[in-house]
Design an enzyme around this catalytic site. Sequence first.
Site, mmCIF file in Angstrom:
data_model
loop_
_atom_site.group_PDB
_atom_site.id
_atom_site.type_symbol
_atom_site.label_atom_id
_atom_site.label_comp_id
_atom_site.label_asym_id
_atom_site.label_seq_id
_atom_site.Cartn_x
_atom_site.Cartn_y
_atom_site.Cartn_z
ATOM 1 N N LEU A 72 0.842 -1.197 0.000
ATOM 2 C CA LEU A 72 0.000 0.000 0.000
ATOM 3 C C LEU A 72 0.871 1.240 0.000
ATOM 4 O O LEU A 72 2.002 1.232 0.511
ATOM 5 C CB LEU A 72 -0.920 -0.015 1.223
ATOM 6 C CG LEU A 72 -1.828 -1.239 1.342
ATOM 7 C CD1 LEU A 72 -2.800 -1.060 2.491
ATOM 8 C CD2 LEU A 72 -2.589 -1.500 0.049
ATOM 9 N N GLY A 117 0.918 -5.209 1.347
ATOM 10 C CA GLY A 117 -0.262 -5.135 0.472
ATOM 11 C C GLY A 117 -0.078 -5.900 -0.830
ATOM 12 O O GLY A 117 -1.036 -6.444 -1.382
ATOM 13 N N ASN A 141 5.194 -7.610 6.253
ATOM 14 C CA ASN A 141 6.260 -7.016 7.061
ATOM 15 C C ASN A 141 5.773 -5.835 7.900
ATOM 16 O O ASN A 141 6.562 -5.014 8.352
ATOM 17 C CB ASN A 141 7.399 -6.549 6.148
ATOM 18 C CG ASN A 141 6.946 -5.474 5.167
ATOM 19 O OD1 ASN A 141 5.768 -5.408 4.826
ATOM 20 N ND2 ASN A 141 7.857 -4.644 4.732
ATOM 21 N N GLU A 142 4.458 -5.738 8.110
ATOM 22 C CA GLU A 142 3.892 -4.558 8.771
ATOM 23 C C GLU A 142 4.590 -4.200 10.074
ATOM 24 O O GLU A 142 4.824 -3.026 10.369
ATOM 25 C CB GLU A 142 2.387 -4.761 9.028
ATOM 26 C CG GLU A 142 1.503 -4.486 7.830
ATOM 27 C CD GLU A 142 1.457 -5.633 6.832
ATOM 28 O OE1 GLU A 142 2.202 -6.622 7.005
ATOM 29 O OE2 GLU A 142 0.677 -5.541 5.869
HETATM 30 C C1 LIG Z 1 -4.923 -2.749 16.572
HETATM 31 C C2 LIG Z 1 -5.701 -2.435 15.350
HETATM 32 C C3 LIG Z 1 -4.829 -2.509 14.158
HETATM 33 C C4 LIG Z 1 -5.519 -2.057 12.929
HETATM 34 C C5 LIG Z 1 -4.455 -1.754 11.918
HETATM 35 C C6 LIG Z 1 -4.991 -1.571 10.632
HETATM 36 C C7 LIG Z 1 -4.223 -1.311 9.596
HETATM 37 C C8 LIG Z 1 -2.779 -0.971 9.563
HETATM 38 C C9 LIG Z 1 -2.047 -1.739 8.501
HETATM 39 C C10 LIG Z 1 -1.902 -1.022 7.206
HETATM 40 C C11 LIG Z 1 -1.379 -1.961 6.172
HETATM 41 C C12 LIG Z 1 -0.373 -1.680 5.393
HETATM 42 C C13 LIG Z 1 0.100 -2.633 4.372
HETATM 43 C C14 LIG Z 1 1.216 -2.127 3.482
HETATM 44 O O1 LIG Z 1 1.263 -2.513 2.357
HETATM 45 S S1 LIG Z 1 2.366 -1.068 4.138
HETATM 46 C C15 LIG Z 1 3.608 -0.904 2.889
HETATM 47 C C16 LIG Z 1 4.664 -1.925 3.087
HETATM 48 N N1 LIG Z 1 5.642 -1.855 2.039
HETATM 49 C C17 LIG Z 1 6.938 -1.884 2.271
HETATM 50 O O2 LIG Z 1 7.407 -1.991 3.380
HETATM 51 C C18 LIG Z 1 7.819 -1.813 1.055
HETATM 52 C C19 LIG Z 1 8.754 -0.669 1.142
HETATM 53 N N2 LIG Z 1 9.529 -0.563 -0.075
HETATM 54 C C20 LIG Z 1 10.623 -1.317 -0.321
HETATM 55 O O3 LIG Z 1 11.010 -2.178 0.436
HETATM 56 C C21 LIG Z 1 11.334 -1.045 -1.604
HETATM 57 O O4 LIG Z 1 10.879 0.189 -2.091
HETATM 58 C C22 LIG Z 1 11.108 -2.115 -2.670
HETATM 59 C C23 LIG Z 1 9.621 -2.438 -2.894
HETATM 60 C C24 LIG Z 1 11.858 -3.402 -2.287
HETATM 61 C C25 LIG Z 1 11.692 -1.600 -4.012
HETATM 62 O O5 LIG Z 1 13.010 -1.240 -3.808
HETATM 63 P P1 LIG Z 1 13.714 -0.253 -4.870
HETATM 64 O O6 LIG Z 1 13.408 -0.694 -6.239
HETATM 65 O O7 LIG Z 1 15.123 -0.177 -4.460
HETATM 66 O O8 LIG Z 1 12.940 1.113 -4.713
HETATM 67 P P2 LIG Z 1 13.221 2.213 -3.615
HETATM 68 O O9 LIG Z 1 13.333 1.627 -2.277
HETATM 69 O O10 LIG Z 1 14.347 3.039 -4.094
HETATM 70 O O11 LIG Z 1 11.882 3.075 -3.646
HETATM 71 C C26 LIG Z 1 11.637 3.993 -4.670
HETATM 72 C C27 LIG Z 1 10.653 5.048 -4.205
HETATM 73 O O12 LIG Z 1 9.398 4.454 -3.812
HETATM 74 C C28 LIG Z 1 9.082 4.834 -2.469
HETATM 75 N N3 LIG Z 1 8.315 3.743 -1.842
HETATM 76 C C29 LIG Z 1 8.684 2.474 -1.730
HETATM 77 N N4 LIG Z 1 7.713 1.759 -1.144
HETATM 78 C C30 LIG Z 1 6.708 2.628 -0.883
HETATM 79 C C31 LIG Z 1 5.423 2.492 -0.294
HETATM 80 N N5 LIG Z 1 4.946 1.315 0.126
HETATM 81 N N6 LIG Z 1 4.653 3.573 -0.199
HETATM 82 C C32 LIG Z 1 5.075 4.788 -0.653
HETATM 83 N N7 LIG Z 1 6.296 4.971 -1.221
HETATM 84 C C33 LIG Z 1 7.088 3.909 -1.322
HETATM 85 C C34 LIG Z 1 10.423 5.074 -1.866
HETATM 86 O O13 LIG Z 1 10.294 5.867 -0.727
HETATM 87 C C35 LIG Z 1 11.094 5.811 -3.018
HETATM 88 O O14 LIG Z 1 10.465 7.087 -3.111
HETATM 89 P P3 LIG Z 1 11.108 8.345 -3.826
HETATM 90 O O15 LIG Z 1 11.217 7.986 -5.272
HETATM 91 O O16 LIG Z 1 10.147 9.460 -3.587
HETATM 92 O O17 LIG Z 1 12.443 8.567 -3.182
#
Ligand SMILES: CCCCC/C=C\CCC/C=C/CC(=O)SCCNC(=O)CCNC(=O)[C@H](O)C(C)(C)COP(=O)(O)OP(=O)(O)OC[C@H]1O[C@@H](n2cnc3c(N)ncnc32)[C@H](O)[C@@H]1OP(=O)(O)O
Length: 266
Positions: A72, A117, A141-142
């Site tokens: 997400l 997500g 990995n939340e």
């Molecule tokens: C008690 C009651 C509880 C109730 C709780 C209810 C709900 C809460 C739960 C909410 C659920 C959330 C689910 C999710 O999906 S959270 C997102 C998890 N995702 C991650 O952890 C992935 C993070 N990203 C990475 O690990 C890497 O980006 C990669 C996917 C492995 C790709 O690596 P690479 O190709 O090297 O790219 P970069 O790391 O350089 O990233 C480029 C660029 O993209 C931005 N970015 C990456 N991931 C996200 C993201 N998920 N959201 C927004 N932006 C993201 C990163 O910051 C870079 O941005 P810039 O280009 O602006 O620098």
Amino acid sequence: VWAAKAWREGDPGGTRAGRRPRAGSVPTGFLDVDVTSAPLALECLYTPWAPGTDSDGAPTPQDCPRVFSAGLDLTEMCGRNPAHYAEYWKAVQELWLRTYLSSLVLVAAINGACPAGGCIIALACDCRVLADNPKYHIGLNETLLGITAPFWFKDAYVNTIGHRASEQALQLGYLFPPSEALQVGLVDQVVPEDQVLSTALSEMARWLAVPDHARQLTKNMMRKATADRLLRQRDADIQNFVSFICRDSIQKSLQVYLEKLRQRKG
Ligand SMILES: CCCCC/C=C\CCC/C=C/CC(=O)SCCNC(=O)CCNC(=O)[C@H](O)C(C)(C)COP(=O)(O)OP(=O)(O)OC[C@H]1O[C@@H](n2cnc3c(N)ncnc32)[C@H](O)[C@@H]1OP(=O)(O)O
């Protein structure tokens, strides 16, 4: 994600909808699709990093290699207002429910990283084929972001890899490399990168060979209880999400995590 109906009808590219990747960024979500308004034809739900087609209608490599989905979009969960969070979460629920309950055969061809997500959408498919690349981790990995997976993410995990493995992986926020993902049953096949699409198509053919009505009824029988659990408490789940995500401590954790991601890039 490969939608059977479009594939059958000779339109494997389908209509692309979904979040366009920001310039220089990874594909994060599925949620530029307005899943909350006009009924979304899942047949038309193609993520922008899903395979396209060449002039012969054959699948081509995805637009954004190395990442199936970064999960997400964290920028949707940071620094916004409660109404935004509520609308966003409703759309996440809707996307998952429609995918999970789709009567279509859905095969996830995972040719890149697949955290959180991304994993939950792959889990909503009937079958997962993962490219054999040690960088292509998959899982929920939340906790590493300082947040908690909602109960229906957990349910989908437990349904797939069992209670003990889920308990451990969820608490640790563990992302499985391909060999371990296969071993624990999180994916069904791990194949060389250039064979992901062909393997996904073979899987699709295998599933489509079963009489549709029988397969669909069986799928619904297997999935209904899990989906109903969310359907019964959708509003409460949205309220939980909003109050959780609005906490100062959670906002802080997400900001720190996003900042780390951005710095890692630089
Ligand atoms: C008690 C009651 C509880 C109730 C709780 C209810 C709900 C809460 C739960 C909410 C659920 C959330 C689910 C999710 O999906 S959270 C997102 C998890 N995702 C991650 O952890 C992935 C993070 N990203 C990475 O690990 C890497 O980006 C990669 C996917 C492995 C790709 O690596 P690479 O190709 O090297 O790219 P970069 O790391 O350089 O990233 C480029 C660029 O993209 C931005 N970015 C990456 N991931 C996200 C993201 N998920 N959201 C927004 N932006 C993201 C990163 O910051 C870079 O941005 P810039 O280009 O602006 O620098």
